[in-house]
Design a protein around this motif. Structure first.
Motif, PDB file in Angstrom:
ATOM      1  N   PRO A  34     -64.591 -50.398 -72.069  1.00 18.82           N
ATOM      2  CA  PRO A  34     -64.643 -50.547 -70.531  1.00 18.82           C
ATOM      3  C   PRO A  34     -64.117 -52.126 -70.223  1.00 18.82           C
ATOM      4  O   PRO A  34     -64.194 -53.007 -71.164  1.00 18.82           O
ATOM      5  N   GLU A  35     -63.512 -52.164 -69.271  1.00 21.46           N
ATOM      6  CA  GLU A  35     -62.569 -53.312 -68.922  1.00 21.46           C
ATOM      7  C   GLU A  35     -63.796 -54.327 -68.101  1.00 21.46           C
ATOM      8  O   GLU A  35     -64.265 -54.032 -67.192  1.00 21.46           O
ATOM      9  N   MET A  89     -60.956 -34.896 -68.761  1.00 20.36           N
ATOM     10  CA  MET A  89     -59.725 -34.562 -68.264  1.00 20.36           C
ATOM     11  C   MET A  89     -58.475 -35.404 -68.635  1.00 20.36           C
ATOM     12  O   MET A  89     -58.970 -36.700 -68.497  1.00 20.36           O
ATOM     13  N   ASP A 148     -58.466 -41.584 -60.109  1.00 18.43           N
ATOM     14  CA  ASP A 148     -58.502 -40.771 -61.486  1.00 18.43           C
ATOM     15  C   ASP A 148     -59.765 -40.563 -61.961  1.00 18.43           C
ATOM     16  O   ASP A 148     -60.324 -39.332 -62.449  1.00 18.43           O
ATOM     17  N   ASP A 149     -60.690 -41.562 -62.153  1.00 16.94           N
ATOM     18  CA  ASP A 149     -62.032 -41.685 -62.546  1.00 16.94           C
ATOM     19  C   ASP A 149     -62.704 -40.542 -61.858  1.00 16.94           C
ATOM     20  O   ASP A 149     -63.606 -39.806 -62.477  1.00 16.94           O
ATOM     21  N   LEU A 150     -62.864 -40.563 -60.523  1.00 18.67           N
ATOM     22  CA  LEU A 150     -63.490 -39.804 -59.626  1.00 18.67           C
ATOM     23  C   LEU A 150     -63.168 -38.239 -60.024  1.00 18.67           C
ATOM     24  O   LEU A 150     -64.158 -37.417 -59.890  1.00 18.67           O
ATOM     25  N   MET A 151     -61.757 -38.186 -60.279  1.00 13.75           N
ATOM     26  CA  MET A 151     -61.441 -36.742 -60.524  1.00 13.75           C
ATOM     27  C   MET A 151     -61.826 -36.038 -61.934  1.00 13.75           C
ATOM     28  O   MET A 151     -61.711 -34.994 -62.244  1.00 13.75           O
ATOM     29  N   ARG A 152     -62.200 -37.186 -62.582  1.00  9.07           N
ATOM     30  CA  ARG A 152     -62.377 -36.702 -64.370  1.00  9.07           C
ATOM     31  C   ARG A 152     -63.643 -35.894 -64.369  1.00  9.07           C
ATOM     32  O   ARG A 152     -64.565 -36.034 -63.538  1.00  9.07           O
ATOM     33  N   PHE A 188     -66.018 -47.331 -57.906  1.00  5.72           N
ATOM     34  CA  PHE A 188     -66.130 -46.013 -58.032  1.00  5.72           C
ATOM     35  C   PHE A 188     -67.198 -45.377 -59.155  1.00  5.72           C
ATOM     36  O   PHE A 188     -67.256 -44.456 -59.217  1.00  5.72           O
ATOM     37  N   ALA A 221     -52.866 -51.531 -56.564  1.00  2.00           N
ATOM     38  CA  ALA A 221     -52.600 -50.149 -56.475  1.00  2.00           C
ATOM     39  C   ALA A 221     -53.029 -49.139 -57.403  1.00  2.00           C
ATOM     40  O   ALA A 221     -53.589 -48.375 -57.543  1.00  2.00           O
ATOM     41  N   ARG A 222     -52.644 -49.946 -58.651  1.00  2.00           N
ATOM     42  CA  ARG A 222     -53.076 -49.201 -59.867  1.00  2.00           C
ATOM     43  C   ARG A 222     -54.557 -48.987 -60.061  1.00  2.00           C
ATOM     44  O   ARG A 222     -54.850 -47.912 -60.572  1.00  2.00           O
ATOM     45  N   GLU A 223     -55.391 -50.080 -59.794  1.00  2.00           N
ATOM     46  CA  GLU A 223     -56.657 -49.900 -59.695  1.00  2.00           C
ATOM     47  C   GLU A 223     -57.208 -48.743 -58.926  1.00  2.00           C
ATOM     48  O   GLU A 223     -58.027 -48.118 -59.548  1.00  2.00           O
ATOM     49  N   VAL A 224     -56.627 -48.599 -57.769  1.00  4.03           N
ATOM     50  CA  VAL A 224     -57.316 -47.556 -56.997  1.00  4.03           C
ATOM     51  C   VAL A 224     -56.821 -46.357 -57.428  1.00  4.03           C
ATOM     52  O   VAL A 224     -57.571 -45.361 -57.331  1.00  4.03           O
ATOM     53  N   LEU A 225     -55.510 -46.430 -57.979  1.00  2.00           N
ATOM     54  CA  LEU A 225     -55.106 -44.775 -58.669  1.00  2.00           C
ATOM     55  C   LEU A 225     -55.958 -44.443 -59.756  1.00  2.00           C
ATOM     56  O   LEU A 225     -56.585 -43.421 -59.789  1.00  2.00           O
ATOM     57  N   ASP A 226     -56.378 -45.458 -60.453  1.00  2.00           N
ATOM     58  CA  ASP A 226     -57.064 -45.280 -61.622  1.00  2.00           C
ATOM     59  C   ASP A 226     -58.618 -44.857 -61.165  1.00  2.00           C
ATOM     60  O   ASP A 226     -59.097 -44.164 -61.694  1.00  2.00           O
ATOM     61  N   SER A 227     -59.253 -45.563 -60.232  1.00  2.00           N
ATOM     62  CA  SER A 227     -60.537 -45.193 -59.527  1.00  2.00           C
ATOM     63  C   SER A 227     -60.296 -43.607 -58.968  1.00  2.00           C
ATOM     64  O   SER A 227     -61.342 -42.947 -59.127  1.00  2.00           O
ATOM     65  N   VAL A 252     -51.400 -45.174 -50.845  1.00  2.00           N
ATOM     66  CA  VAL A 252     -52.245 -46.206 -51.270  1.00  2.00           C
ATOM     67  C   VAL A 252     -52.235 -47.568 -50.466  1.00  2.00           C
ATOM     68  O   VAL A 252     -53.286 -47.967 -49.965  1.00  2.00           O
ATOM     69  N   GLN A 283     -63.851 -38.903 -80.845  1.00  2.00           N
ATOM     70  CA  GLN A 283     -63.917 -39.153 -79.244  1.00  2.00           C
ATOM     71  C   GLN A 283     -62.710 -40.068 -79.236  1.00  2.00           C
ATOM     72  O   GLN A 283     -62.525 -41.117 -79.930  1.00  2.00           O
TER      73      GLN A 283
END
Lengths: 152, 739
Positions: free
Chosen positions: B671-672, A1, B735-739, A37, B727-733, A23, B666
């Motif tokens: 990875p960070e 995605m 995002d990762d979950l929804m991927r 996560f 905040a950005r990290e949480v958003l990313d997370s 947030v 690909q």
């Protein structure tokens, strides 16, 4: 995605601000500590001692590479480390970014007595592990074990 | 000449020839699995290259049938380092350009993946234009031996090398006809002619042939002679390649192994011994058909086959497939790399006569794309202008394993000449810059450390040196990351001089170079010569996150008995900390979006990273870059070192882009590491700023580098951007979950 949010926030929209507010509320609710996560691997991983059906780390399996990974764990259980290495190399061709496969490669190298390479594969695994603290710890433990054994 | 001398000559030559088993070279095996990106047409290409044949009803290994996006086929068994992969009867369903499902035709069970037998791509034969597949005694089908003897030499097992009655009969027939219409030669004599003698037809040569045939029979068993004959006999010509022996002829004319041939097909080949050209099934099908039926009639008359078999065989067409234009020595540039790596460990003699089986890393699919895109793009770039002499090289490897998947040494693929991928040692220009900046990161620089992009005058190799920027403009105070992304020369030279040249060279060598020459400032702009292969090794370490991976073109080597001799496994060695590599990777990604690589058209919309390289007067055009799965290096230049009027960005990048875009690649996801934090930075002041500043960008930093220890003495304090970061990290997370 496609990623929902890019690193660069170019347009500050109202929607974005609302999201930010949510947030912040989330954070203030006692979740300030970084939340991991990434999928949590199974307790028993790695599974070379376990006969029968090997456990697959959740979220890290994709069909074909995982089938090869299972071959590898079975070969390890049977003490066939060269065969395990071959299967892992094939798995890594399909999923080169999977840190668990690299870690298992470290295990195989350790069992083959190639201690230096074992450590290097663990370092590689760590470099791909991101914030998977459990996997990082597993790698560190194996590295420590090898260093202890070689120094004594 | 004395009999003993001839005897000695026979033994030396026969033993030598009999055991001259050239090394056979194979591509990587195609492994397919559900989800793999591969179009049905590309898949057919792979099958063709491996000598698979179309069949309406697939019954034997090596056959396939296609109905739209659905395939049925039977793979051939093949021995890999882990053991034999048995033949599998499978059904494959493609969905768009991906493999949807693979199932067993027999059990209908779904298969997670299937590994094919690899295509044979070449051999190291003593004679370049000869090819053969050598069989051992026990591998020869009985039917072939019987048919061959029935037609060519009925008394093979009872004579001593020559047949007096045969010679007498031929003599009478020829006298009656007034010319030579029948030969009286035994199989032994025919072998002697092939092995030891020239084509002249004199009495003394005939005498010598007879003596040699008798001696051969004296020294060797009938089985040894028959085996040598079956491996040696000339059975046709494929362009410049001479087809020797029944095993290769079987693959060439029928796309089958000898043991899988029908009786009619065996009869066809046996019939061709009399005249490979006159009875050629492709050029002279009528002659061939008549001859084959003649052979079948002899087999029937001699009770080798029964009447039903005879009737069935004579009613079959000569061949059901187009001849196999195999990948045989089709990839000479790659084969040369293989050979060079092998000759470090094996004697030349072993390669040509030891019967080694060499499994390589060549991916024919990638190789064909690289070849085609290099020649097409060079043509498009240069047209009919004076730049027509532009040459090039392309190398593609696996990003995380260092396996060479493709290697192209010229835009003219068919011409086996100067291999530029290995042998064109040219200045690398700005391709060296990541080494300079990496040395900077190791010395405590951050991505925002300001650098001065202003003129500088240095002593270089005894001369005064005043480097210039590519656009001849001085950009003043620029951020570290921007100077690399934009490939500013002056900022780079100043950075390199601050760190020290020794440090830069040490970093370069840790990346995989082996520079031992003199150290002078212009090295900072890539004045050292390297081949595309050496550059690939350098960028392999960058692409794999600081891990040195020796480039490999060989997976394993087997001896002629199928025993594994050497395996070249995966090896890694960490040379740079993951955090520094993460920062470098980030900037090399910016090269593609806002730097010198931004001309790259990215239809797949994937994250990529890379670096351009251009040398003085536009003599060399380089690009090295990678996706999540592959690294590709491209060089364009002129063999005479004339200007080609192309920069890295206007030349090599186009080739690179087309190669990457033609493959399915690909996206790059690095990875960070834990110690990485992100900060929003004002692009002018290079100071931390807030989220509402539109003239800003978010950059990664190593956690400890945030306060106090930056070389410019400044520090980054955590303010509003700290909250934004979390905040950005949480958003990313999320995002990762929804991927």
């Amino acid at each position: 995605m496609k990623r929902l949010f890019s690193r660069e926030i170019k347009n500050t929209s109202i929607l974005h601000l609302l999201l930010m507010a949510t947030v912040f509320a989330f954070l203030l609710n006692g979740c300030g500590k970084r939340t991991v996560f990434y999928p949590v691997p199974e307790e028993q991983f790695p599974v070379e001692q376990q006969k029968g059906v090997p456990t697959v780390p959740k979220g890290y399996s994709s069909g074909p590479a995982n089938a090869l990974y299972q071959d590898a764990t079975q070969a390890m259980a049977a003490g066939a480390f060269d065969r395990a290495e071959l299967s892992l190399e094939r798995a890594l061709r399909i999923e080169p970014g999977n840190p668990y496969y690299w870690y298992t490669m470290g295990k195989v190298k350790y069992r083959q007595g190639a201690n230096n390479q074992a450590i290097q594969f663990c370092l590689k695994s760590k470099s791909l592990a991101g914030r998977d603290s459990k996997l990082i710890r597993m790698n560190d433990e194996l590295i420590d074990q090898i260093r202890r054994e070689t120094s004594s | 000449m004395q009999i003993t001398e001839i005897s000695e000559e026979i033994r030396t030559k026969f033993d030598g020839k009999r055991w001259a088993l050239p090394a056979q070279v194979y591509a990587r095996p195609l492994e397919i699995y559900s989800g793999l990106y591969l179009s049905p047409d590309k898949f057919v290409k792979e099958l063709e290259l491996s000598g698979y044949r179309v069949e309406t009803d697939v019954k034997t290994p090596g056959g396939y049938s296609r109905t739209g996006n659905s395939f049925r086929l039977i793979t051939r068994p093949f021995t890999f380092p882990g053991g034999e992969e048995p033949a599998k009867a499978i059904q494959i369903q493609f969905v768009d350009n991906q493999i949807g499902s693979i199932s067993s035709t027999i059990s209908s069970e779904n298969l997670p993946f299937v590994r094919f037998d690899p295509a044979r791509i070449g051999s190291f034969h003593p004679l370049i234009h000869e090819d053969r597949v050598i069989l051992q005694q026990d591998q020869i089908p009985e039917m072939l031996k019987l048919a061959l003897m029935a037609v060519e030499d009925k008394k093979f097992y009872s004579h001593h090398g020559i047949s007096i009655s045969g010679i007498a009969r031929a003599f009478i027939v020829n006298i009656k006809a007034g010319k030579t219409v029948q030969g009286g030669s035994t199989l032994t004599q025919q072998l002697v002619k092939n092995f030891f003698l020239n084509r002249e037809r004199t009495l003394s040569r005939k005498f010598r042939e007879v003596i040699m045939a008798l001696l051969l029979e004296y020294h060797y068993s009938k089985e040894e002679i028959l085996t040598a004959y079956i491996n040696e006999v000339f059975l046709g010509q494929d362009g410049r390649r001479a087809i020797h022996g029944f095993a290769l002829a079987s693959q060439y004319y029928f796309r089958r192994d000898l043991e899988d041939l029908s009786i009619a097909q065996i009869a066809t080949l046996v019939g061709m011994v009399k005249g490979p050209s006159y009875y050629n099934p492709l050029r002279n099908p009528e002659n061939c058909l008549a001859r084959r039926n003649n052979v079948l009639a002899i087999m029937f008359a001699d009770d080798i086959i029964d009447e039903a078999t005879y009737n069935r065989a004579t009613s079959q067409p000569i061949t059901d497939v187009a001849p196999l234009k195999s990948g045989f020595n089709r990839f000479p540039a790659f084969l040369e790399l293989v050979k060079r790596q092998l000759t470090k460990e094996y004697r030349e003699e072993d390669l040509k006569t030891g019967g080694l089986k060499i499994l390589t890393t060549l991916d024919p699919h990638v190789q064909l794309i690289a070849e085609e895109q290099l020649s097409r793009t060079v043509e498009a770039l240069t047209g009919n202008e004076s730049r027509a002499e532009v040459e090039g090289a392309v190398i593609v490897t696996g990003r995380e394993n260092g396996e060479v998947q493709a290697l192209v040494g010229s835009k003219n693929i068919r011409v086996h000449g100067f291999n530029r991928a290995l042998d064109a040692h040219r200045p690398i220009g700005s391709l060296i810059k990541p080494a300079v900046y990496l040395a900077g990161l190791a010395n405590g620089y951050t991505l925002t450390t300001p650098l001065n992009d202003v003129g500088i005058s240095l002593e270089n190799d005894g001369k005064n040196w005043q480097p210039k920027n590519y656009d001849n403009v001085e950009h003043g105070r620029v951020a570290f990351y921007r100077a690399l992304a934009k490939s500013y020369n002056l900022a780079t030279v100043r950075l390199g001089m601050q760190i020290g040249l020794e440090d830069v060279v040490e970093t370069l060598n840790s990346l995989g170079a082996s520079y031992t020459g003199r150290i002078y400032p212009s090295l900072l702009l890539g004045s050292l010569n390297m081949s595309p292969l050496e550059v690939t090794q350098l960028y392999q370490t960058i692409a794999s996150g600081g891990f040195y991976l020796p480039l490999r073109s060989i997976q394993s080597v087997f001896d002629n008995k199928g025993k594994l001799l050497t395996r070249y496994g995966l090896k890694v060695e960490q040379r740079f900390p993951a955090e520094q590599m993460y920062l470098l990777n980030h900037v090399l990604q910016r090269v593609m979006t806002e730097g010198t690589g931004d001309k790259f058209v990215n239809p797949q919309q994937v994250t990529l990273a890379g670096k351009t390289g251009t040398t003085n007067d536009l003599r060399d055009s380089w690009f090295a870059g990678y996706s999540g799965d592959r690294l590709a290096v491209v060089w364009l230049g002129n063999d005479d070192n004339e200007s080609i009027a192309l920069s890295g960005s206007s030349g090599a990048l186009h080739v690179w882009g087309r190669v990457m875009n033609t493959m399915h690649v690909q996206p790059l996801r690095v990875p960070e590491p834990e110690q990485i934090v992100w900060r929003r930075i004002d692009v002018d002041t290079l100071r931390p700023t807030h989220i509402f500043n539109r003239n800003s960008t978010v950059l990664p930093f190593i956690e400890g580098s945030l306060s106090g220890n930056r070389p410019d003495g400044s520090s980054l304090d955590r303010g509003l951007e700290g909250l934004e970061n979390t905040a950005r990290e949480v958003l990313d997370s999320i995002d990762d979950l929804m991927r």
